[in-house]
Design a protein around this motif. Structure first.
Motif, PDB file in Angstrom:
ATOM      1  N   ALA A 258     117.704  15.967 -70.252  1.00  0.00           N
ATOM      2  CA  ALA A 258     116.630  16.584 -69.699  1.00  0.00           C
ATOM      3  C   ALA A 258     116.336  17.534 -70.969  1.00  0.00           C
ATOM      4  O   ALA A 258     115.022  18.216 -70.828  1.00  0.00           O
ATOM      5  N   HIS A 259     117.005  17.919 -72.084  1.00  0.00           N
ATOM      6  CA  HIS A 259     116.995  18.985 -72.827  1.00  0.00           C
ATOM      7  C   HIS A 259     116.501  20.183 -72.424  1.00  0.00           C
ATOM      8  O   HIS A 259     115.590  20.984 -73.053  1.00  0.00           O
ATOM      9  N   LEU A 260     117.130  20.771 -71.514  1.00  0.00           N
ATOM     10  CA  LEU A 260     117.259  21.932 -70.885  1.00  0.00           C
ATOM     11  C   LEU A 260     118.277  22.706 -71.389  1.00  0.00           C
ATOM     12  O   LEU A 260     119.534  22.593 -71.230  1.00  0.00           O
ATOM     13  N   HIS A 261     118.320  23.777 -72.394  1.00  0.00           N
ATOM     14  CA  HIS A 261     119.456  24.452 -72.836  1.00  0.00           C
ATOM     15  C   HIS A 261     119.146  25.911 -72.923  1.00  0.00           C
ATOM     16  O   HIS A 261     118.159  26.639 -72.848  1.00  0.00           O
ATOM     17  N   PRO A 262     120.277  26.850 -72.153  1.00  0.00           N
ATOM     18  CA  PRO A 262     121.592  26.194 -71.904  1.00  0.00           C
ATOM     19  C   PRO A 262     121.795  25.281 -70.903  1.00  0.00           C
ATOM     20  O   PRO A 262     121.312  25.777 -69.827  1.00  0.00           O
ATOM     21  N   GLY A 263     122.599  24.220 -70.896  1.00  0.00           N
ATOM     22  CA  GLY A 263     122.737  23.206 -69.608  1.00  0.00           C
ATOM     23  C   GLY A 263     123.177  23.842 -68.504  1.00  0.00           C
ATOM     24  O   GLY A 263     122.936  23.803 -67.225  1.00  0.00           O
ATOM     25  N   GLY A 264     124.376  24.827 -68.698  1.00  0.00           N
ATOM     26  CA  GLY A 264     125.161  25.491 -68.012  1.00  0.00           C
ATOM     27  C   GLY A 264     124.085  26.410 -67.028  1.00  0.00           C
ATOM     28  O   GLY A 264     124.252  26.575 -65.759  1.00  0.00           O
ATOM     29  N   PHE A 265     123.229  27.279 -67.584  1.00  0.00           N
ATOM     30  CA  PHE A 265     122.587  28.173 -66.898  1.00  0.00           C
ATOM     31  C   PHE A 265     121.540  27.357 -66.146  1.00  0.00           C
ATOM     32  O   PHE A 265     121.541  27.765 -64.761  1.00  0.00           O
ATOM     33  N   PHE A 266     120.826  26.220 -66.493  1.00  0.00           N
ATOM     34  CA  PHE A 266     120.046  25.644 -65.716  1.00  0.00           C
ATOM     35  C   PHE A 266     120.491  24.834 -64.542  1.00  0.00           C
ATOM     36  O   PHE A 266     120.231  24.902 -63.486  1.00  0.00           O
ATOM     37  N   ALA A 267     121.898  24.575 -64.828  1.00  0.00           N
ATOM     38  CA  ALA A 267     122.747  23.825 -63.594  1.00  0.00           C
ATOM     39  C   ALA A 267     122.875  24.785 -62.664  1.00  0.00           C
ATOM     40  O   ALA A 267     122.508  24.444 -61.257  1.00  0.00           O
ATOM     41  N   VAL A 268     123.342  25.801 -62.964  1.00  0.00           N
ATOM     42  CA  VAL A 268     123.519  26.856 -61.733  1.00  0.00           C
ATOM     43  C   VAL A 268     122.196  27.354 -61.376  1.00  0.00           C
ATOM     44  O   VAL A 268     122.114  27.603 -60.098  1.00  0.00           O
TER      45      VAL A 268
ATOM     46  N   HIS B 215     129.657  20.741 -64.173  1.00  0.00           N
ATOM     47  CA  HIS B 215     129.784  20.645 -65.633  1.00  0.00           C
ATOM     48  C   HIS B 215     128.990  19.179 -65.901  1.00  0.00           C
ATOM     49  O   HIS B 215     128.652  19.322 -66.904  1.00  0.00           O
ATOM     50  N   GLY B 216     129.184  18.181 -65.160  1.00  0.00           N
ATOM     51  CA  GLY B 216     128.381  17.169 -65.022  1.00  0.00           C
ATOM     52  C   GLY B 216     126.892  17.363 -65.147  1.00  0.00           C
ATOM     53  O   GLY B 216     126.233  16.722 -65.887  1.00  0.00           O
ATOM     54  N   THR B 217     126.349  18.295 -64.237  1.00  0.00           N
ATOM     55  CA  THR B 217     124.915  18.414 -64.258  1.00  0.00           C
ATOM     56  C   THR B 217     124.659  19.239 -65.604  1.00  0.00           C
ATOM     57  O   THR B 217     123.554  19.087 -66.058  1.00  0.00           O
ATOM     58  N   ALA B 218     125.435  20.216 -66.016  1.00  0.00           N
ATOM     59  CA  ALA B 218     125.130  20.907 -67.294  1.00  0.00           C
ATOM     60  C   ALA B 218     125.045  19.979 -68.342  1.00  0.00           C
ATOM     61  O   ALA B 218     124.157  20.204 -69.144  1.00  0.00           O
ATOM     62  N   LEU B 219     125.980  18.977 -68.388  1.00  0.00           N
ATOM     63  CA  LEU B 219     125.991  18.090 -69.727  1.00  0.00           C
ATOM     64  C   LEU B 219     124.494  17.193 -69.294  1.00  0.00           C
ATOM     65  O   LEU B 219     123.789  17.087 -70.428  1.00  0.00           O
ATOM     66  N   TYR B 220     124.180  16.822 -68.354  1.00  0.00           N
ATOM     67  CA  TYR B 220     122.990  15.923 -67.994  1.00  0.00           C
ATOM     68  C   TYR B 220     121.620  16.874 -68.434  1.00  0.00           C
ATOM     69  O   TYR B 220     120.851  16.396 -69.075  1.00  0.00           O
TER      70      TYR B 220
END
Length: 111
Positions: free
Chosen positions: A13-23, A3-8
């Motif tokens: 980092a302006h990578l959307h969706p954050g959850g997808f890029f975190a995973v 969750h924290g990585t997705a928010l970051y």
């Protein structure tokens, strides 16, 4: 955590969706390291890890320079891992890898 990585990724980092890029980043780094260690899909995984390290340099550590004592640290580790992953992608895994075993089995089936 994720969750924290997705928010970051979304906010900084302006990578959307954050959850997808975190995973995607987590799977690439963890699974890619294991795959390279086993010699399984090394050329593809090497390219994926190289791209992941380039993205990490651009989005997280580029502003601090190559060697930094501040937070976030410099991008020297990202550069080293990226170059090594690219080297594996170019040269392959070697004769004692799963890739070589599969290649030998396919060649034996064709003969």
């Amino acid at each position: 955590g994720i969750h924290g990585t997705a928010l970051y990724f979304s906010n900084t980092a302006h990578l959307h969706p954050g959850g997808f890029f975190a995973v995607l980043g987590g799977v690439t780094e963890f699974g890619g390291g294991i795959a390279i260690a086993l010699g399984l899909g090394t050329r593809l995984v090497g390219i994926a890890l190289f791209a992941d390290m380039v993205m990490a340099m651009i989005t997280v550590t580029w502003a601090t320079g190559i060697v930094s004592q501040t937070s976030p640290p410099g991008y020297q580790v990202n550069l080293a891992v990226g170059v090594l992953a690219l080297l594996v992608a170019v040269t392959g895994a070697g004769r004692f890898s799963f890739d070589a075993l599969v290649e030998r089995r396919i060649a034996a089936m064709k003969a």
